[in-house]
Design a protein around this motif. Sequence first.
Motif, short mmCIF file in Angstrom:
data_model
loop_
_atom_site.label_atom_id
_atom_site.label_comp_id
_atom_site.label_asym_id
_atom_site.label_seq_id
_atom_site.Cartn_x
_atom_site.Cartn_y
_atom_site.Cartn_z
N GLN A 53 -10.27 -1.99 2.99
CA GLN A 53 -9.06 -2.47 2.32
C GLN A 53 -7.85 -1.83 2.98
OE1 GLN A 53 -8.62 -4.68 -0.10
NE2 GLN A 53 -10.73 -5.09 -0.72
N ALA A 54 -7.10 -2.60 3.75
CA ALA A 54 -6.01 -2.03 4.56
C ALA A 54 -4.95 -1.35 3.71
CB ALA A 54 -5.37 -3.14 5.39
N GLU A 55 -4.59 -1.94 2.58
CA GLU A 55 -3.54 -1.33 1.76
C GLU A 55 -4.02 -0.08 1.04
OE1 GLU A 55 0.25 -2.68 0.79
OE2 GLU A 55 -0.54 -2.09 2.73
N VAL A 56 -5.31 0.01 0.74
CA VAL A 56 -5.85 1.24 0.16
C VAL A 56 -5.76 2.37 1.18
CG1 VAL A 56 -7.90 2.35 -0.79
CG2 VAL A 56 -7.37 -0.01 -1.41
N ASP A 57 -6.19 2.09 2.42
CA ASP A 57 -6.08 3.10 3.48
C ASP A 57 -4.63 3.49 3.70
OD1 ASP A 57 -8.80 3.01 3.84
OD2 ASP A 57 -8.73 1.73 5.62
N ALA A 58 -3.74 2.50 3.68
CA ALA A 58 -2.33 2.78 3.92
C ALA A 58 -1.73 3.63 2.81
CB ALA A 58 -1.56 1.47 4.05
N LEU A 59 -2.15 3.37 1.55
CA LEU A 59 -1.62 4.17 0.45
C LEU A 59 -2.04 5.62 0.58
CD1 LEU A 59 -0.01 3.96 -2.24
CD2 LEU A 59 -2.21 3.82 -3.40
N LEU A 60 -3.30 5.86 0.92
CA LEU A 60 -3.75 7.24 1.13
C LEU A 60 -2.98 7.87 2.28
CD1 LEU A 60 -5.55 9.67 0.62
CD2 LEU A 60 -7.34 8.56 1.99
N ALA A 61 -2.78 7.12 3.36
CA ALA A 61 -2.02 7.66 4.50
C ALA A 61 -0.61 8.02 4.07
CB ALA A 61 -2.00 6.63 5.63
N LEU A 62 0.02 7.17 3.28
CA LEU A 62 1.37 7.46 2.81
C LEU A 62 1.41 8.73 1.97
CD1 LEU A 62 4.34 6.67 2.32
CD2 LEU A 62 3.55 5.20 0.45
N PHE A 63 0.45 8.88 1.06
CA PHE A 63 0.38 10.09 0.24
C PHE A 63 0.23 11.33 1.12
CE2 PHE A 63 -1.59 7.77 -3.69
CZ PHE A 63 -0.38 7.16 -3.91
N LEU A 64 -0.68 11.27 2.08
CA LEU A 64 -0.93 12.43 2.93
C LEU A 64 0.30 12.80 3.75
CD1 LEU A 64 -4.53 11.53 4.14
CD2 LEU A 64 -3.92 13.39 2.59
N LEU A 65 0.98 11.80 4.29
CA LEU A 65 2.17 12.07 5.10
C LEU A 65 3.28 12.69 4.26
CD1 LEU A 65 2.13 8.80 7.23
CD2 LEU A 65 1.85 11.13 8.11
N GLN A 66 3.49 12.16 3.06
CA GLN A 66 4.52 12.73 2.19
C GLN A 66 4.14 14.14 1.73
OE1 GLN A 66 7.28 11.32 2.05
NE2 GLN A 66 7.28 9.19 1.43
N HIS A 67 2.88 14.29 1.34
CA HIS A 67 2.43 15.57 0.80
C HIS A 67 2.35 16.64 1.89
CE1 HIS A 67 1.11 17.50 -2.83
NE2 HIS A 67 -0.01 17.93 -2.31
N SER A 68 2.25 16.23 3.14
CA SER A 68 2.16 17.20 4.24
C SER A 68 3.42 18.05 4.34
CB SER A 68 1.93 16.46 5.57
OG SER A 68 3.10 15.76 5.98
N ARG A 69 4.52 17.59 3.76
CA ARG A 69 5.79 18.33 3.85
C ARG A 69 6.04 19.24 2.66
NH1 ARG A 69 7.70 12.93 5.53
NH2 ARG A 69 8.84 12.64 3.57
N ARG A 70 5.09 19.34 1.74
CA ARG A 70 5.36 20.01 0.47
C ARG A 70 5.77 21.47 0.65
NH1 ARG A 70 0.12 19.56 1.42
NH2 ARG A 70 -1.30 21.34 1.06
#
Length: 433
Positions: free
Chosen positions: A246-263
């Motif tokens: 599911q491309a959008e499921v993978d993309a949502l996880l990628a978005l979370f990881l990229l945002q959270h990487s800056r915490r």
Amino acid sequence: MTALPDHDRSAAAREAAAAAAAAGEAYVRIVAALIRVTGDWTLAEDCAQEALTLALQRWPAEGVPANPGGWLMTVARNRAVDTLRRASVERRKLRELAVLAFTADRAGAVAAEEVTDAMLDGTADPVADDRLRLIFTCCHPALALEARVALTLRTICAVPTTDIARAFLVSESTMTRRLTRAKQRIADAGIPYRVPNGPALTERLPGVLAVLYLLFTRGYTAGGEPAFAEEAIRLARLLTRLMPGQAEVDALLALFLLQHSRREARRGPDGGLLSLERQDRSRWDHAAIAEALALLPASGQDGPYALQARIAACHATALPGHGHAAASRTDWRTIARLYDRLARLQPTPVIELNRAIAHGYAHGPAEGLALLARARAGGALDGYPLAVAAEADLTARHGDHARAAALFRQAATLTHSEPERRALLTRAHELAP
């Protein structure tokens, strides 16, 4: 379990507290399993909570069992069996609870998540995870979006009702009534406790992703609860494992990881928020960034979460080989083009705001201010502190520092987040003549 001597009880209490904290993960699984077999949300939550309460009472004195999750599952299941027997319910539910007992008693079993419908009635479920079933039940389109989010927080994330009420700015009694109505709506509408198949899955998946997105945002924004963001990441990981391709499921996880990487880099020494260009990018979580980039297909996708993930990836890949990365290395022209495409898919005021900022960095502050004025023309961004802060930033880049300082001070009066307020006042002080 064996009783402990008095001199060992202090250490046992600490061990029990640690085990009870770790058992929080089992709580959701227990609730999900009991809801599946009983169809009674209140019963499931009450039995799981009683099991946790009994554990806190007994484990400090008796020691932590070898399989804490299995112990909790057994206690909760027994409570449910007693309640259902007293209510004289049908035999099927009692038989299904017996299967849970088998699962809980197995060595290494944490909860009943491995029990499938095939074990119960010979049918097959393509996704046999109770937590995923519970997510789709909480996010059924028959429920209002606010009810979906609140029910997800309470049932899947085990967030106390008091905290959910505070997040929604209502009283605890009001939130309790809303949750009760949502559960009753599920019962009255006969909403099935399962992950749908075929066209129904395609219809329901966007709602699930939207709730996870809101959950992450609530934890990531200034003053939010970080545990919400971490739980959203955990649930997104679960979706990628159980719904591969599911491309959008993978993309949502990628978005979370990229945002959270800056915490770790988002706050300065005084605890105030740092803008993206002021963050020490060497403190970003590079392992999370690498995992996220691997989730995004090279060919690119046009789904809303894929576009947002690719925007976040532009910031992440601006990193040089070492040290602090200058924001000038960011490919703002690509980001602006991605926001153009995202705005066509989702022309919301916030996306238009971010599009204006991107164009301001890519093509100059004058263009950014023009797009921002258009985004604010409808009044949807009135009183929104980030819109005022964006105007302040673009105005400063245009050279009018006095007006920019006034705008930053205005934005500071609009925010309810103390870290945001301090950051905005700091910018105003830097620009004040």
